[in-house]
Design an enzyme around this catalytic site. Sequence first.
Site, PDB file in Angstrom:
ATOM      1  N   ASN A   1       0.866  -1.181   0.000  1.00  0.00           N
ATOM      2  CA  ASN A   1       0.000   0.000   0.000  1.00  0.00           C
ATOM      3  C   ASN A   1       0.905   1.234   0.000  1.00  0.00           C
ATOM      4  OD1 ASN A   1      -1.805   2.051   0.518  1.00  0.00           O
ATOM      5  ND2 ASN A   1      -2.344   1.369   2.577  1.00  0.00           N
ATOM      6  N   TRP A   2       1.012   1.835  -1.159  1.00  0.00           N
ATOM      7  CA  TRP A   2       1.942   2.975  -1.289  1.00  0.00           C
ATOM      8  C   TRP A   2       1.383   4.256  -0.674  1.00  0.00           C
ATOM      9  CZ3 TRP A   2       4.295   2.753  -6.957  1.00  0.00           C
ATOM     10  CH2 TRP A   2       4.968   1.528  -7.104  1.00  0.00           C
ATOM     11  N   LYS A   3       0.107   4.240  -0.356  1.00  0.00           N
ATOM     12  CA  LYS A   3      -0.560   5.435   0.191  1.00  0.00           C
ATOM     13  C   LYS A   3      -0.323   6.630  -0.733  1.00  0.00           C
ATOM     14  CE  LYS A   3      -0.194   3.340   4.676  1.00  0.00           C
ATOM     15  NZ  LYS A   3      -0.199   3.459   6.108  1.00  0.00           N
TER      16      LYS A   3
ATOM     17  N   HIS B   1      -9.710   1.332   4.548  1.00  0.00           N
ATOM     18  CA  HIS B   1      -8.439   1.493   5.272  1.00  0.00           C
ATOM     19  C   HIS B   1      -8.656   2.459   6.437  1.00  0.00           C
ATOM     20  CE1 HIS B   1      -4.356   2.682   6.238  1.00  0.00           C
ATOM     21  NE2 HIS B   1      -3.972   1.554   5.677  1.00  0.00           N
TER      22      HIS B   1
ATOM     23  N   GLU C   1      -7.034   4.838   7.541  1.00  0.00           N
ATOM     24  CA  GLU C   1      -6.800   6.266   7.249  1.00  0.00           C
ATOM     25  C   GLU C   1      -8.018   6.882   6.580  1.00  0.00           C
ATOM     26  OE1 GLU C   1      -3.055   5.641   5.275  1.00  0.00           O
ATOM     27  OE2 GLU C   1      -2.160   5.152   7.214  1.00  0.00           O
TER      28      GLU C   1
ATOM     29  N   GLU D   1      -5.519  -4.695  10.525  1.00  0.00           N
ATOM     30  CA  GLU D   1      -4.482  -3.680  10.700  1.00  0.00           C
ATOM     31  C   GLU D   1      -4.753  -2.881  11.974  1.00  0.00           C
ATOM     32  OE1 GLU D   1      -2.520  -2.540   6.722  1.00  0.00           O
ATOM     33  OE2 GLU D   1      -4.323  -1.348   6.910  1.00  0.00           O
TER      34      GLU D   1
ATOM     35  N   GLY E   1       2.344   2.422  10.574  1.00  0.00           N
ATOM     36  CA  GLY E   1       3.330   3.488  10.393  1.00  0.00           C
ATOM     37  C   GLY E   1       4.034   3.903  11.678  1.00  0.00           C
TER      38      GLY E   1
ATOM     39  N   SER F   1       3.176  -2.029  10.295  1.00  0.00           N
ATOM     40  CA  SER F   1       4.628  -2.104  10.512  1.00  0.00           C
ATOM     41  C   SER F   1       5.200  -3.497  10.253  1.00  0.00           C
ATOM     42  CB  SER F   1       5.003  -1.608  11.914  1.00  0.00           C
ATOM     43  OG  SER F   1       4.613  -0.245  12.058  1.00  0.00           O
TER      44      SER F   1
ATOM     45  N   GLY G   1       2.739  -1.082   4.237  1.00  0.00           N
ATOM     46  CA  GLY G   1       2.824   0.332   3.894  1.00  0.00           C
ATOM     47  C   GLY G   1       4.265   0.721   3.657  1.00  0.00           C
ATOM     48  N   GLY G   2       4.882   1.311   4.667  1.00  0.00           N
ATOM     49  CA  GLY G   2       6.241   1.859   4.565  1.00  0.00           C
ATOM     50  C   GLY G   2       7.242   0.941   3.869  1.00  0.00           C
TER      51      GLY G   2
END
Length: 250
Positions: free
Chosen positions: A9-11, A94, A96, A166, A172, A211, A232-233
């Site tokens: 997930n590159w956001k 998600h 966010e 999640e 993150g 994470s 993500g990251g």
Amino acid sequence: MRQKLIAGNWKMNASSEQVASLLTELLAGLEPNTAQLAVCPPFPYLSQAKQLLADSPVLLGAQDCSDQEAGAFTGQVAATMLADLGINLVLVGHSERRIYQQETAEEILAKTQQALAAGLTPVVCVGETQAERTASKTEERVVEQLDLLFKELSPADLNKLVIAYEPVWAIGTGLTATPAEAQEVHQLIRQNLAKVSPEAATKVRILYGGSMNANNAAELLSMPDIDGGLIGGASLNAADFLTIYQAAGQ
Ligand code: PGA
């Protein structure tokens, strides 16, 4: 046996230059294994990513879709448009988006239904906040977030779902649920799914996100109910992302 899925997930990250370099590096280092690999770039780069990933086994996902089919919904992207581009999956709900766009359970259900109708695989995200975990409300929260979906979707549609657990406090932050903590919630999700569809409970993949990285992936992915990861990251670094993918496959 459920096929493991590792999705990046590159956001709201990357530029066209970075999309090109990241995917080129990813493809160069990719040694296909028994797991599936997917990336979810931002909307403007989906076409570019589609071209770069042509003839590769890497699946392409979007980060959201509209809860509406088509029409006067400025700024929204329909699931049918994503399907038309050759996109395979779409993240729905998600945390966010639940937080910043105040997405409701009804919208998340409608987005999931749009995705399914368009032939996309919805990856529905759920998870508790730190306050909810501290108050021992993890189970209640996660069950509640899935309740409407489990009630409204047909058994055939439930079979097509992917669920991502999640924990919001792990996203993150560098904090990860321990493999045992994650397994407990994944098992709970599967048990709840079994109440509405025993078949879906055996088929649906439940990914862990929060994470996950090159160091902790193997241990998390070794748990019986963890069928992959939503990253993500660490998905923005090709080498790290490939290490996670390798940990998922054989
Ligand atoms: P993270 O993000 O891996 O950076 O924690 C996961 C996600 O939000 O999907």
